[in-house]
Design a protein around this motif. Structure first.
Motif, mmCIF file in Angstrom:
data_model
loop_
_atom_site.group_PDB
_atom_site.id
_atom_site.type_symbol
_atom_site.label_atom_id
_atom_site.label_comp_id
_atom_site.label_asym_id
_atom_site.label_seq_id
_atom_site.Cartn_x
_atom_site.Cartn_y
_atom_site.Cartn_z
ATOM 1 N N ASP A 219 0.833 -1.212 0.000
ATOM 2 C CA ASP A 219 0.000 0.000 0.000
ATOM 3 C C ASP A 219 0.869 1.264 0.000
ATOM 4 N N LEU A 220 1.917 1.250 0.822
ATOM 5 C CA LEU A 220 2.742 2.459 0.934
ATOM 6 C C LEU A 220 3.513 2.724 -0.366
ATOM 7 N N VAL A 221 4.041 1.657 -0.948
ATOM 8 C CA VAL A 221 4.805 1.804 -2.199
ATOM 9 C C VAL A 221 3.890 2.349 -3.300
ATOM 10 N N GLU A 222 2.676 1.840 -3.343
ATOM 11 C CA GLU A 222 1.710 2.302 -4.350
ATOM 12 C C GLU A 222 1.419 3.797 -4.151
ATOM 13 N N ILE A 224 3.296 6.033 -2.657
ATOM 14 C CA ILE A 224 4.482 6.851 -2.964
ATOM 15 C C ILE A 224 4.668 6.942 -4.487
ATOM 16 N N ARG A 225 4.507 5.804 -5.166
ATOM 17 C CA ARG A 225 4.656 5.781 -6.623
ATOM 18 C C ARG A 225 3.648 6.708 -7.314
ATOM 19 N N ALA A 226 2.493 6.890 -6.683
ATOM 20 C CA ALA A 226 1.457 7.755 -7.280
ATOM 21 C C ALA A 226 1.794 9.240 -7.111
ATOM 22 N N GLY A 227 2.947 9.532 -6.483
ATOM 23 C CA GLY A 227 3.388 10.924 -6.395
ATOM 24 C C GLY A 227 2.941 11.648 -5.133
ATOM 25 N N ASN A 228 2.563 10.873 -4.109
ATOM 26 C CA ASN A 228 2.067 11.502 -2.883
ATOM 27 C C ASN A 228 3.147 11.898 -1.872
ATOM 28 N N GLY A 229 4.408 11.650 -2.209
ATOM 29 C CA GLY A 229 5.481 12.043 -1.294
ATOM 30 C C GLY A 229 5.927 10.917 -0.382
ATOM 31 N N PRO A 230 6.828 11.233 0.562
ATOM 32 C CA PRO A 230 7.465 10.188 1.380
ATOM 33 C C PRO A 230 6.574 9.644 2.500
ATOM 34 N N MET A 231 6.985 8.519 3.041
ATOM 35 C CA MET A 231 6.272 7.851 4.148
ATOM 36 C C MET A 231 7.307 7.240 5.082
ATOM 37 N N LEU A 232 6.895 7.038 6.312
ATOM 38 C CA LEU A 232 7.759 6.335 7.283
ATOM 39 C C LEU A 232 7.048 5.067 7.724
ATOM 40 N N LEU A 233 7.754 3.964 7.690
ATOM 41 C CA LEU A 233 7.209 2.695 8.186
ATOM 42 C C LEU A 233 8.111 2.196 9.309
ATOM 43 N N GLU A 234 7.552 2.046 10.493
ATOM 44 C CA GLU A 234 8.342 1.503 11.611
ATOM 45 C C GLU A 234 8.009 0.026 11.780
ATOM 46 N N CYS A 235 9.036 -0.809 11.722
ATOM 47 C CA CYS A 235 8.842 -2.251 11.868
ATOM 48 C C CYS A 235 9.369 -2.661 13.232
ATOM 49 N N LYS A 236 8.485 -3.132 14.094
ATOM 50 C CA LYS A 236 8.900 -3.549 15.442
ATOM 51 C C LYS A 236 9.498 -4.949 15.354
ATOM 52 N N THR A 237 10.737 -5.072 15.806
ATOM 53 C CA THR A 237 11.396 -6.373 15.739
ATOM 54 C C THR A 237 12.326 -6.531 16.944
ATOM 55 N N TYR A 238 13.245 -7.467 16.870
ATOM 56 C CA TYR A 238 14.160 -7.703 17.990
ATOM 57 C C TYR A 238 15.468 -8.254 17.429
ATOM 58 N N ARG A 239 16.596 -7.713 17.938
ATOM 59 C CA ARG A 239 17.891 -8.206 17.453
ATOM 60 C C ARG A 239 18.290 -9.435 18.255
#
Ligand SMILES: Cc1ncc(C[n+]2csc(CCOP(=O)(O)OP(=O)(O)O)c2C)c(N)n1
Length: 328
Positions: A219-222, A224-239
């Motif tokens: 959804d986010l890539v679509e 952004i590709r449509a020209g709507n500007g940048p986005m931030l995606l935070e992925c919660k994980t663990y090292r």
């Protein structure tokens, strides 16, 4: 929701490739076969794979010191990567870069980066170039929670938003920056809230669930590709591994790590989900693991036998040769 079988197989194959490459790299480093430093991405595979499956070859990504997973997910060749880890001539940088400097411009992989926070401006630059040249690529910038406290983060986020650039900023919040827990260095609960300060939308996902990452990134890539500007995606994980191979990990209890790996391994979670829903069979997954292990074993045995670069090449490849055009 159901998924295309080929997509599910590909997601697992890519995660398996990262996992097996990484476990091999750990084994070889501990055996003294690899020079330099190795930082492992084990346990974070779902992020790189879920995102990169939504990208085209001509989209760009920038990476971090923990970059093997990003390279593999964007389509880098396992043999050339392994040869680079060995310091051999067939490696991506002719063996002169090592684990932290793997790049492959032909697949849009602009480089792992030993400088924490060094990827933001490369991604913004790649997105800006695309906009000026009217190409349709987007740029994805992978970075850690620790890196989000560098000044470059804020400069890049601001410029990308002010100029409406096609960038997806992907924070891999694995809860540690070297030896420092997230809560000791960062005032906000979620990195995602910072996007608001730059007028940028943001989302948070479970970074150990490859399907959730994949769906959200699509959804986010679509968008952004449509020209709507940048986005931030935070992925919660663990090292789950140490900061680097050999890290004594004195800053956290072993039980915390064991618990995370036992309950939150992205490969195991994916396997359980697809088998219980009868989307894939256990045999399909076992076969992928076996084929992938063979591929990585071949990469290792070829890399072992490959040549080192010649001593007389020590000072070559320091600068890219190209003609400068006079626009005066
Ligand atoms: C500019 C800079 N400062 C410090 C370091 C040393 N260093 C290497 S990795 C690291 C922690 C990075 O943490 P994070 O961004 O959360 O990524 P993670 O290692 O957790 O994947 C630090 C401080 C560096 N390489 N570059």
């Amino acid at each position: 929701m159901s998924y295309d079988t080929e997509l599910l197989l590909r997601l697992y194959r890519q995660m398996a490739k990262i996992r097996i490459f990484e476990e091999k790299a750990q084994e070889l480093f501990l055996a003294g076969e690899l020079p330099g430093f190795v930082h492992l991405y084990v346990g974070e595979e779902a992020i790189a794979v879920g995102i990169c499956e939504n990208l085209c070859q001509n989209d760009f990504i920038t990476s971090t010191h923990r970059g093997h997973g990003h390279c593999i997910a964007k389509g880098a060749d396992a043999y050339r990567m392994m040869a680079e880890l060995y310091g051999k001539r067939d490696g991506y940088c002719k063996g002169k870069g090592g684990s932290m400097h793997i790049a492959d411009f032909s697949i849009g992989m602009l480089g792992a980066n030993g400088v924490v926070g060094g990827g933001y401006n490369l991604a913004v630059g790649a997105a800006l170039a695309g906009k000026i040249l009217q190409q349709d690529h987007i740029a994805v910038c992978f970075f850690g929670d620790g890196a989000s406290n560098r000044g470059t983060f804020h400069e890049a986020m601001n410029m990308a938003a002010a100029w409406n650039l096609p960038v997806l900023f992907v924070c891999e919040n694995n809860q540690y920056a070297s030896t420092t827990p997230y809560r000791m260095t960062t005032a906000v609960q979620d990195i995602a809230v910072r996007a608001q300060g730059y007028g940028m939308p943001a989302r948070i996902v479970d970074g150990n669930d490859v399907l959730e990452v994949y769906d959200t990134a699509r959804d986010l890539v679509e968008w952004i590709r449509a020209g709507n500007g940048p986005m931030l995606l935070e992925c919660k994980t663990y090292r789950v591994k140490g900061h680097y191979v050999g890290d004594p990990e004195l800053y956290r209890p072993k039980a915390e790590v064991d618990h995370q790996f036992a309950s939150n391994d992205p490969l195991k979670r994916f396997a359980q989900a697809v088998i219980s829903r009868e989307w894939l069979t256990e045999r399909q997954l076992t076969n992928i693991m076996a084929e992938t292990a063979e591929l990585i074993d071949q990469a290792v045995s070829m890399a072992r036998k490959a040549d080192y670069p010649a001593a007389c090449e020590l000072f070559t490849d320091l600068y890219a040769e190209r003609e400068v055009q006079d626009h005066a």
